[in-house]
Design a protein around this motif. Structure first.
Motif, PDB file in Angstrom:
ATOM      1  N   THR A   1      12.411 -10.559  -4.008  1.00 17.26           N
ATOM      2  CA  THR A   1      11.136 -10.085  -4.537  1.00 17.26           C
ATOM      3  C   THR A   1      10.065 -11.125  -4.255  1.00 17.26           C
ATOM      4  OG1 THR A   1      12.246  -8.885  -6.323  1.00 17.26           O
ATOM      5  CG2 THR A   1       9.889  -9.321  -6.588  1.00 17.26           C
ATOM      6  N   LEU A   2       8.947 -10.699  -3.681  1.00 16.23           N
ATOM      7  CA  LEU A   2       7.832 -11.617  -3.457  1.00 16.23           C
ATOM      8  C   LEU A   2       6.712 -11.293  -4.436  1.00 16.23           C
ATOM      9  CD1 LEU A   2       5.119 -10.347  -1.799  1.00 16.23           C
ATOM     10  CD2 LEU A   2       6.852 -10.118  -0.023  1.00 16.23           C
ATOM     11  N   THR A   3       6.053 -12.334  -4.909  1.00 13.21           N
ATOM     12  CA  THR A   3       4.939 -12.195  -5.843  1.00 13.21           C
ATOM     13  C   THR A   3       3.790 -13.073  -5.380  1.00 13.21           C
ATOM     14  OG1 THR A   3       6.448 -11.771  -7.695  1.00 13.21           O
ATOM     15  CG2 THR A   3       4.195 -12.422  -8.236  1.00 13.21           C
ATOM     16  N   TRP A   4       2.598 -12.486  -5.282  1.00  8.41           N
ATOM     17  CA  TRP A   4       1.398 -13.217  -4.887  1.00  8.41           C
ATOM     18  C   TRP A   4       0.639 -13.597  -6.154  1.00  8.41           C
ATOM     19  CZ3 TRP A   4       0.135 -15.639  -0.708  1.00  8.41           C
ATOM     20  CH2 TRP A   4      -1.192 -15.988  -0.440  1.00  8.41           C
ATOM     21  N   ASN A   5       0.541 -14.902  -6.415  1.00  9.13           N
ATOM     22  CA  ASN A   5      -0.008 -15.368  -7.686  1.00  9.13           C
ATOM     23  C   ASN A   5      -1.529 -15.491  -7.700  1.00  9.13           C
ATOM     24  OD1 ASN A   5       2.505 -15.648  -9.010  1.00  9.13           O
ATOM     25  ND2 ASN A   5       2.872 -17.586  -7.944  1.00  9.13           N
ATOM     26  N   GLN A   6      -2.174 -15.354  -6.555  1.00  9.53           N
ATOM     27  CA  GLN A   6      -3.627 -15.454  -6.527  1.00  9.53           C
ATOM     28  C   GLN A   6      -4.263 -14.090  -6.789  1.00  9.53           C
ATOM     29  OE1 GLN A   6      -5.396 -17.870  -3.471  1.00  9.53           O
ATOM     30  NE2 GLN A   6      -3.415 -18.733  -2.870  1.00  9.53           N
ATOM     31  N   ASN A   7      -5.417 -14.112  -7.430  1.00 14.72           N
ATOM     32  CA  ASN A   7      -6.119 -12.872  -7.738  1.00 14.72           C
ATOM     33  C   ASN A   7      -6.811 -12.319  -6.498  1.00 14.72           C
ATOM     34  OD1 ASN A   7      -5.473 -12.902 -10.516  1.00 14.72           O
ATOM     35  ND2 ASN A   7      -7.136 -14.362 -10.919  1.00 14.72           N
ATOM     36  N   VAL A   8      -6.677 -11.020  -6.306  1.00 13.97           N
ATOM     37  CA  VAL A   8      -7.327 -10.330  -5.195  1.00 13.97           C
ATOM     38  C   VAL A   8      -8.078  -9.131  -5.755  1.00 13.97           C
ATOM     39  CG1 VAL A   8      -6.986  -9.064  -3.044  1.00 13.97           C
ATOM     40  CG2 VAL A   8      -5.582 -11.072  -3.541  1.00 13.97           C
ATOM     41  N   ASP A   9      -9.366  -9.050  -5.456  1.00  9.94           N
ATOM     42  CA  ASP A   9     -10.199  -7.937  -5.920  1.00  9.94           C
ATOM     43  C   ASP A   9      -9.775  -6.667  -5.182  1.00  9.94           C
ATOM     44  OD1 ASP A   9     -12.142  -6.129  -6.630  1.00  9.94           O
ATOM     45  OD2 ASP A   9     -13.808  -7.540  -6.406  1.00  9.94           O
ATOM     46  N   PRO A  10      -9.309  -5.636  -5.903  1.00 10.26           N
ATOM     47  CA  PRO A  10      -8.882  -4.398  -5.233  1.00 10.26           C
ATOM     48  C   PRO A  10     -10.009  -3.703  -4.486  1.00 10.26           C
ATOM     49  CG  PRO A  10      -8.976  -4.099  -7.613  1.00 10.26           C
ATOM     50  CD  PRO A  10      -9.143  -5.559  -7.366  1.00 10.26           C
ATOM     51  N   VAL A  11     -11.254  -4.023  -4.826  1.00 11.60           N
ATOM     52  CA  VAL A  11     -12.381  -3.451  -4.086  1.00 11.60           C
ATOM     53  C   VAL A  11     -12.468  -4.087  -2.698  1.00 11.60           C
ATOM     54  CG1 VAL A  11     -14.887  -3.157  -4.048  1.00 11.60           C
ATOM     55  CG2 VAL A  11     -13.640  -2.951  -6.208  1.00 11.60           C
ATOM     56  N   VAL A  12     -12.180  -5.391  -2.639  1.00 12.69           N
ATOM     57  CA  VAL A  12     -12.224  -6.108  -1.363  1.00 12.69           C
ATOM     58  C   VAL A  12     -11.057  -5.691  -0.474  1.00 12.69           C
ATOM     59  CG1 VAL A  12     -12.118  -8.390  -0.282  1.00 12.69           C
ATOM     60  CG2 VAL A  12     -13.435  -8.057  -2.388  1.00 12.69           C
ATOM     61  N   PHE A  13      -9.862  -5.577  -1.061  1.00 10.94           N
ATOM     62  CA  PHE A  13      -8.674  -5.179  -0.296  1.00 10.94           C
ATOM     63  C   PHE A  13      -7.909  -4.127  -1.095  1.00 10.94           C
ATOM     64  CE2 PHE A  13      -4.203  -6.306   1.243  1.00 10.94           C
ATOM     65  CZ  PHE A  13      -4.317  -5.495   2.370  1.00 10.94           C
ATOM     66  N   PRO A  14      -8.249  -2.856  -0.891  1.00 12.53           N
ATOM     67  CA  PRO A  14      -7.642  -1.774  -1.688  1.00 12.53           C
ATOM     68  C   PRO A  14      -6.126  -1.686  -1.554  1.00 12.53           C
ATOM     69  CG  PRO A  14      -9.586  -1.000  -0.505  1.00 12.53           C
ATOM     70  CD  PRO A  14      -9.276  -2.356   0.031  1.00 12.53           C
ATOM     71  N   GLY A  15      -5.575  -2.140  -0.444  1.00 10.81           N
ATOM     72  CA  GLY A  15      -4.135  -2.018  -0.235  1.00 10.81           C
ATOM     73  C   GLY A  15      -3.320  -3.151  -0.817  1.00 10.81           C
ATOM     74  N   PHE A  16      -3.939  -4.028  -1.613  1.00 10.07           N
ATOM     75  CA  PHE A  16      -3.241  -5.211  -2.118  1.00 10.07           C
ATOM     76  C   PHE A  16      -2.080  -4.838  -3.038  1.00 10.07           C
ATOM     77  CE2 PHE A  16      -2.932  -8.355  -5.646  1.00 10.07           C
ATOM     78  CZ  PHE A  16      -2.319  -9.359  -4.924  1.00 10.07           C
ATOM     79  N   ILE A  17      -0.926  -5.488  -2.809  1.00  5.26           N
ATOM     80  CA  ILE A  17       0.258  -5.328  -3.658  1.00  5.26           C
ATOM     81  C   ILE A  17       0.617  -6.708  -4.194  1.00  5.26           C
ATOM     82  CG2 ILE A  17       2.662  -4.588  -3.777  1.00  5.26           C
ATOM     83  CD1 ILE A  17       2.132  -2.807  -1.356  1.00  5.26           C
ATOM     84  N   LYS A  18       0.543  -6.877  -5.503  1.00  4.04           N
ATOM     85  CA  LYS A  18       0.769  -8.194  -6.100  1.00  4.04           C
ATOM     86  C   LYS A  18       2.232  -8.601  -6.046  1.00  4.04           C
ATOM     87  CE  LYS A  18      -0.060 -10.927 -10.279  1.00  4.04           C
ATOM     88  NZ  LYS A  18      -0.791 -11.971  -9.543  1.00  4.04           N
ATOM     89  N   SER A  19       3.142  -7.651  -6.267  1.00  2.00           N
ATOM     90  CA  SER A  19       4.572  -7.953  -6.266  1.00  2.00           C
ATOM     91  C   SER A  19       5.324  -6.791  -5.623  1.00  2.00           C
ATOM     92  CB  SER A  19       5.076  -8.185  -7.692  1.00  2.00           C
ATOM     93  OG  SER A  19       6.459  -8.497  -7.700  1.00  2.00           O
ATOM     94  N   GLN A  20       6.287  -7.116  -4.772  1.00  2.00           N
ATOM     95  CA  GLN A  20       7.061  -6.067  -4.112  1.00  2.00           C
ATOM     96  C   GLN A  20       8.433  -6.594  -3.715  1.00  2.00           C
ATOM     97  OE1 GLN A  20       5.913  -5.166   0.116  1.00  2.00           O
ATOM     98  NE2 GLN A  20       4.077  -6.351  -0.408  1.00  2.00           N
TER      99      GLN A  20
END
Length: 298
Positions: A55-74
């Motif tokens: 499982t990978l988790t991205w700990n930095q905040n990403v604005d969903p408006v800037v990158f709508p396809g962002f997945i924080k954990s998968q």
């Protein structure tokens, strides 16, 4: 990590077969890598296949408006495949006008060969930006790729005392003129370096460009260098009964690899470059069983 390995051979015709499995070091004991090999005379063909999962988790905040396809954990589960063709070498000395094999000096079990590896794994992407010229590059906002894939064409060499002991049935030991001792230590090692393409997925490219607006990724394909090393150390017990020889061994295995991509520098204020590496390290207990037959050993 726990490794189980066994092989069977008929020394008289030079045929050898083997299987191996590695399991996670927990109560479930889920096998995550399996392999096998087929040897004939001085050549051995080895195959390995598995999955790299987690499982990978991205700990930095990403604005969903800037990158709508962002997945924080998968979750991820990517294929791993490796094939090697190796040649067992014999130590020779020039004696009385001709090259002669020296059995005692050959017991270290030196080998060399070629191979191919394909794998994919998640990687953090450090980005590079510049206002002009590579010499002025600085880091931009990082991104990640869930499946950086590598195809590597390899060369390698190593030593395998256990395999060599099995091939000779213990008739030769490390001391010239004497057979192998029933109890002893062993070591197995392999160094491998490979070259080939590495590719970032569209997800990694899109995320990097979204977080660094106004810049375009200069490359999603790279020249990748792989450096891989394995080492197994332990103790073994050997005995013979008639035409059969048996070897039992227990030890500890270490494995590490690094993936180093080249290319992708930023030259202009519109470029978005990448600077990243990937690495993994495994270690754990191993159990090995070797059986070999030769009618001449009666």
């Amino acid at each position: 990590m726990t490794t189980y390995e066994g092989n069977f051979g008929i020394r008289q015709i030079g045929l050898r077969m083997g299987i191996s499995a590695q399991t996670e070091n927990n109560l479930i004991g889920k096998a995550y890598r399996w392999g096998g090999y087929l040897g004939f005379r001085g050549f051995i063909l080895k195959l390995q296949k598995s999955k790299i999962s987690g499982t990978l988790t991205w700990n930095q905040n990403v604005d969903p408006v800037v990158f709508p396809g962002f997945i924080k954990s998968q979750n991820f589960s990517n294929e791993y495949f490796n094939v090697d063709l190796i040649k067992v070498a014999k130590k020779k000395r020039y004696i009385d006008g001709k090259w002669v094999v020296t059995p005692a000096e050959s017991q270290i079990g030196f080998y060399w060969g070629i191979g191919y590896t394909s794998l994919a794994y998640p990687v953090e992407l450090s980005t590079l930006v510049t206002e002009g010229g590579r010499e002025n590059q600085v880091f931009g906002k990082p991104a990640y790729d869930p499946k950086y894939s590598v195809k590597s064409y390899n060369i390698g060499f190593g030593f395998d005392i256990l395999r060599q002991l099995c091939l000779t049935g213990g008739r030769y030991g490390m001391t010239p003129g004497k057979p192998a001792m029933p109890f002893g230590v062993y070591f197995i090692t392999q160094d491998k370096v490979g070259f080939g393409p590495g590719t970032i997925t569209n997800y990694g490219v899109d995320m990097a460009e979204a977080l660094n607006p106004g810049r375009i990724v200069v490359a999603d394909k790279f020249f990748n260098v792989m450096v891989h090393y394995t080492l197994s150390l332990g103790v073994r017990y050997y005995f013979r009964t008639g035409p059969a020889a048996y070897i039992f061994a227990v030890g500890y295995d270490f494995e590490g690899a690094a993936m180093i991509p080249f290319g992708g520098a930023a030259d202009t204020n519109k470029d978005l470059g990448f600077d990243f590496t990937g690495a993994f390290f495994n270690h754990g207990v191993s159990f090995k069983l070797f059986v070999t037959f030769n009618r001449d050993w009666k």
